[in-house]
Design a protein around this motif. Structure first.
Motif, PDB file in Angstrom:
ATOM      1  N   MET A 252       0.840  -1.182   0.000  1.00 40.29           N
ATOM      2  CA  MET A 252       0.000   0.000   0.000  1.00 40.29           C
ATOM      3  C   MET A 252       0.880   1.238   0.000  1.00 40.29           C
ATOM      4  N   LYS A 253       0.556   2.171  -0.882  1.00 41.10           N
ATOM      5  CA  LYS A 253       1.431   3.327  -1.040  1.00 41.10           C
ATOM      6  C   LYS A 253       1.346   4.272   0.142  1.00 41.10           C
ATOM      7  N   TYR A 254       0.158   4.428   0.749  1.00 48.60           N
ATOM      8  CA  TYR A 254      -0.013   5.399   1.807  1.00 48.60           C
ATOM      9  C   TYR A 254      -0.391   4.704   3.103  1.00 48.60           C
ATOM     10  N   LEU A 255       0.086   5.259   4.223  1.00 44.50           N
ATOM     11  CA  LEU A 255      -0.318   4.779   5.524  1.00 44.50           C
ATOM     12  C   LEU A 255      -1.669   5.377   5.867  1.00 44.50           C
ATOM     13  N   LEU A 256      -2.630   4.544   6.257  1.00 41.62           N
ATOM     14  CA  LEU A 256      -3.970   5.016   6.552  1.00 41.62           C
ATOM     15  C   LEU A 256      -4.216   4.996   8.047  1.00 41.62           C
ATOM     16  N   THR A 257      -5.140   5.818   8.482  1.00 48.39           N
ATOM     17  CA  THR A 257      -5.517   5.829   9.891  1.00 48.39           C
ATOM     18  C   THR A 257      -6.277   4.552  10.215  1.00 48.39           C
ATOM     19  N   PRO A 258      -6.303   4.135  11.472  1.00 51.59           N
ATOM     20  CA  PRO A 258      -7.074   2.956  11.846  1.00 51.59           C
ATOM     21  C   PRO A 258      -8.527   3.056  11.424  1.00 51.59           C
TER      22      PRO A 258
ATOM     23  N   LYS B  40     -24.294  -5.830  -5.877  1.00 53.55           N
ATOM     24  CA  LYS B  40     -23.178  -6.680  -5.445  1.00 53.55           C
ATOM     25  C   LYS B  40     -22.147  -6.821  -6.549  1.00 53.55           C
ATOM     26  N   GLN B  41     -22.613  -6.962  -7.773  1.00 49.23           N
ATOM     27  CA  GLN B  41     -21.685  -7.090  -8.900  1.00 49.23           C
ATOM     28  C   GLN B  41     -20.873  -5.813  -9.068  1.00 49.23           C
ATOM     29  N   VAL B  42     -21.519  -4.663  -8.905  1.00 48.31           N
ATOM     30  CA  VAL B  42     -20.808  -3.392  -9.006  1.00 48.31           C
ATOM     31  C   VAL B  42     -19.753  -3.283  -7.918  1.00 48.31           C
ATOM     32  N   GLU B  43     -20.106  -3.667  -6.690  1.00 47.78           N
ATOM     33  CA  GLU B  43     -19.203  -3.527  -5.548  1.00 47.78           C
ATOM     34  C   GLU B  43     -17.990  -4.439  -5.634  1.00 47.78           C
ATOM     35  N   THR B  44     -18.129  -5.550  -6.324  1.00 43.81           N
ATOM     36  CA  THR B  44     -17.038  -6.534  -6.371  1.00 43.81           C
ATOM     37  C   THR B  44     -16.408  -6.659  -7.750  1.00 43.81           C
ATOM     38  N   GLY B  45     -16.883  -5.873  -8.720  1.00 48.61           N
ATOM     39  CA  GLY B  45     -16.422  -6.038 -10.097  1.00 48.61           C
ATOM     40  C   GLY B  45     -15.625  -4.885 -10.653  1.00 48.61           C
ATOM     41  N   LEU B  46     -15.006  -4.077  -9.779  1.00 47.74           N
ATOM     42  CA  LEU B  46     -14.160  -2.993 -10.276  1.00 47.74           C
ATOM     43  C   LEU B  46     -13.012  -3.596 -11.078  1.00 47.74           C
TER      44      LEU B  46
ATOM     45  N   ASP C  35     -11.847  -2.552  -0.857  1.00 47.71           N
ATOM     46  CA  ASP C  35     -10.392  -2.685  -0.933  1.00 47.71           C
ATOM     47  C   ASP C  35      -9.764  -1.489  -1.634  1.00 47.71           C
ATOM     48  N   ARG C  36     -10.383  -1.050  -2.727  1.00 43.57           N
ATOM     49  CA  ARG C  36      -9.804   0.061  -3.471  1.00 43.57           C
ATOM     50  C   ARG C  36      -9.902   1.375  -2.695  1.00 43.57           C
ATOM     51  N   MET C  37     -10.947   1.547  -1.936  1.00 44.97           N
ATOM     52  CA  MET C  37     -11.048   2.747  -1.104  1.00 44.97           C
ATOM     53  C   MET C  37      -9.912   2.797  -0.090  1.00 44.97           C
ATOM     54  N   ARG C  38      -9.593   1.654   0.499  1.00 46.19           N
ATOM     55  CA  ARG C  38      -8.473   1.609   1.446  1.00 46.19           C
ATOM     56  C   ARG C  38      -7.153   1.893   0.742  1.00 46.19           C
TER      57      ARG C  38
ATOM     58  N   GLU D 127      -9.376   7.659 -10.011  1.00 43.77           N
ATOM     59  CA  GLU D 127      -8.926   6.285 -10.267  1.00 43.77           C
ATOM     60  C   GLU D 127     -10.027   5.288  -9.958  1.00 43.77           C
ATOM     61  N   ILE D 128     -10.660   5.453  -8.808  1.00 43.06           N
ATOM     62  CA  ILE D 128     -11.722   4.516  -8.435  1.00 43.06           C
ATOM     63  C   ILE D 128     -12.984   4.764  -9.244  1.00 43.06           C
ATOM     64  N   ILE D 129     -13.210   6.025  -9.653  1.00 41.46           N
ATOM     65  CA  ILE D 129     -14.383   6.341 -10.465  1.00 41.46           C
ATOM     66  C   ILE D 129     -14.328   5.584 -11.788  1.00 41.46           C
ATOM     67  N   GLN D 130     -13.167   5.594 -12.453  1.00 41.93           N
ATOM     68  CA  GLN D 130     -13.062   4.898 -13.735  1.00 41.93           C
ATOM     69  C   GLN D 130     -13.247   3.395 -13.574  1.00 41.93           C
ATOM     70  N   GLU D 131     -12.718   2.849 -12.494  1.00 41.42           N
ATOM     71  CA  GLU D 131     -12.910   1.422 -12.230  1.00 41.42           C
ATOM     72  C   GLU D 131     -14.376   1.111 -11.956  1.00 41.42           C
ATOM     73  N   LEU D 132     -15.062   1.990 -11.245  1.00 36.10           N
ATOM     74  CA  LEU D 132     -16.485   1.804 -10.974  1.00 36.10           C
ATOM     75  C   LEU D 132     -17.329   1.969 -12.233  1.00 36.10           C
ATOM     76  N   MET D 133     -16.955   2.890 -13.103  1.00 34.67           N
ATOM     77  CA  MET D 133     -17.697   3.056 -14.353  1.00 34.67           C
ATOM     78  C   MET D 133     -17.675   1.764 -15.164  1.00 34.67           C
ATOM     79  N   ARG D 134     -16.516   1.122 -15.184  1.00 34.68           N
ATOM     80  CA  ARG D 134     -16.430  -0.154 -15.898  1.00 34.68           C
ATOM     81  C   ARG D 134     -17.248  -1.235 -15.197  1.00 34.68           C
ATOM     82  N   SER D 135     -17.278  -1.203 -13.874  1.00 33.62           N
ATOM     83  CA  SER D 135     -18.036  -2.190 -13.121  1.00 33.62           C
ATOM     84  C   SER D 135     -19.538  -2.011 -13.329  1.00 33.62           C
TER      85      SER D 135
END
Length: 485
Positions: free
Chosen positions: A1-7, A31-37, A55-58, A371-379
């Motif tokens: 992971m590139k960045y350290l995230l808060t708990p 469900k397909q959208v949420e898991t199909g990025l 996962d991608r949000m994290r 980045e996540i928007i484009q992955e979600l658009m495809r999903s």
């Protein structure tokens, strides 16, 4: 992971759902959208890559994502994920506000077009006829062709200032005239004419500030009041406002802006007095209401704001293909309108068909949100069987380290020699660094001289002299670079 995230961001992200009960097939699609990025590029003969939204949000340090999907001409579902900020335990929900950034433009355009229908503005007259508080200064370019509302809405007016950075909480906020003049405390240059109007597309947030001033001068109202009365109210966009700064009564459920490293922007967000191009606060569900009404108006089924004829004019491509507000495309017989948005700490996107009752709105509160928007658009596209936003499949070739070494080096852009690419070998591929902004991306080989960008599939072909030495490259079919060492 590139960045350290808060708990906090490592907690399981809480989804908030629009409505209480939905048909089973809709639940399956969600469900397909949420898991199909998925990434833009899939490699042939390899297992297709899929991500989950949580996962991608994290991984991308995005505290909140909010989605609304339109199907069969209605809002089929809306759902929010995550928290108002990385430092908050307050979950985002479908009522959470985000800055719409440049999506402010197509919504604002409706207000201007309504004034055209009422005879208060003209699409093709000199906009200076309507401006009272400020005028576009005459130039060699405007002598040939005046700046018009049509040009302002379609980014063909030949005006400067691409976009705006906003104002931090501790900074003075300029007036509209100060922004147009580039006078302190404005942090952007003056809006001036530097290209003949009507010749080509030149994206200009500055042009939309001119439109904002024209609307205020013609109506005698503040821009937020005009838009509330003319557009937001009739559309039922009850969680939307152009007020800047955001009224205190709305801050409790507003998402906080975040840098790409996940840190919050000081003061939580910037203020944008450039309201027409960048100042809308809204939700995906409210933007879905805008989309649905435009779709119905386009088909002549409702005319809450614009007539069917004016809506069709709005969605007619102008020079360069932009409409009067939204971007307009036609593919496989489907006319679509869309727009993206990028303010400090907020990224968003919408896409909709004009006549097939389909659409999606995605809003995020972080600089890596696109980045996540484009992955979600495809999903979403895959879940609903749309023809748009499909990943491309590339066949990976094996290239010798010797050949890769020949391609490494520095390349300068022929039209702007101060722009330099530095290319190095990297794991059966090439790592490209844009030295002017330190942006990096990876190229993978299709052959000894043909490569594609790992992140979006864009093509790069290296050029050779008669003796086989590398002389330059053609990037993405339009940019020629010369090898200098």
């Amino acid at each position: 992971m590139k960045y350290l995230l808060t708990p906090l961001l490592l907690l399981w992200l809480i989804p908030i759902v629009f409505g209480q009960q939905r048909p089973f097939d809709v639940e399956q699609r969600v469900k397909q959208v949420e898991t199909g990025l998925m990434p833009a590029v899939q490699i042939a003969d390899q297992t297709p890559v899929r991500y989950t939204l949580t996962d991608r949000m994290r991984q991308l340090a995005i505290p909140a994502v909010s989605i609304a999907v339109i199907n069969n001409g209605q809002l089929e579902w809306a759902k929010a994920y995550g928290y108002l900020s990385r430092d908050s335990l307050n979950p985002a929900d479908t009522q959470t506000l985000f800055q719409a950034a440049s999506i402010s433009k197509p919504v604002a355009a409706l207000g201007a077009l309504k004034l055209v229908e009422q005879g208060e503005l003209s699409l093709d007259a000199d906009i200076n006829q309507y401006l009272k508080s400020w005028k576009i200064q005459p130039s060699w370019f405007t002598e040939k062709q005046p700046v018009t509302l049509r040009g302002l809405l379609s980014h063909t007016a030949g005006l400067t200032v691409h976009g705006f950075g906003g104002y931090a909480k501790d900074k003075d906020v300029p007036t509209l005239v100060q922004i147009l003049n580039g006078a302190k405390p404005a942090n952007s240059p003056a809006v001036v004419s530097d290209t003949t109007p009507g010749v080509r597309v030149k994206y200009s947030g500055g042009g939309y500030v001119v439109m904002q001033q024209a609307i205020e001068d013609v109506t005698g109202e503040t821009f937020p009041a005009f838009m509330q009365k003319t557009v937001l109210g009739p559309f039922g966009m009850t969680r939307s406002t152009y007020e800047q700064p955001l009224p205190a009564s709305l801050t409790a459920n507003a998402s906080v802006a975040h840098y790409g490293n996940g840190r919050t922007i000081p003061g939580n967000w910037h203020t944008y007095p450039e309201m027409a191009p960048a100042g809308l606060w809204t939700t995906p569900s409210d933007l879905a209401r805008y989309i649905i009404d435009v779709q119905h108006s386009f088909k002549g089924e409702s005319t809450h704001i614009l007539s069917a004829a004016m809506t069709k004019a709005m969605l007619t491509p102008q020079i360069g293909g932009h409409g009067l507000g939204p971007a307009v495309t036609e593919k496989d017989g489907t006319l679509a309108f869309s727009h993206g948005g990028s303010n400090a700490g907020y990224k968003c996107q919408f896409w909709a068909s004009a006549d097939k009752g389909q659409g999606v709105v995605i809003m995020t509160n972080a600089d890596r949100g696109m980045e996540i928007i484009q992955e979600l658009m495809r999903s979403v596209s895959a879940a609903y069987g749309w023809t748009d936003f499909k990943p491309v499949t590339k066949k990976l070739a094996q290239v010798s380290s010797k050949q890769l070494g020949k391609l490494a080096g520095r390349y300068t852009f022929r039209e702007r020699p101060n722009l330099i690419l530095e290319i190095a070998t990297a794991n059966n591929g090439l790592l490209v660094k844009q030295l002017w902004n330190q942006y990096e991306f990876r190229l993978l080989p299709e052959s000894n001289l043909a490569y594609f960008a790992e992140d979006d599939g864009g093509s790069v072909r290296f050029e050779t002299a008669t003796d086989g030495t590398i002389t330059g490259l053609l990037a993405f079919g339009r940019e020629r670079w010369t090898k200098v060492n």
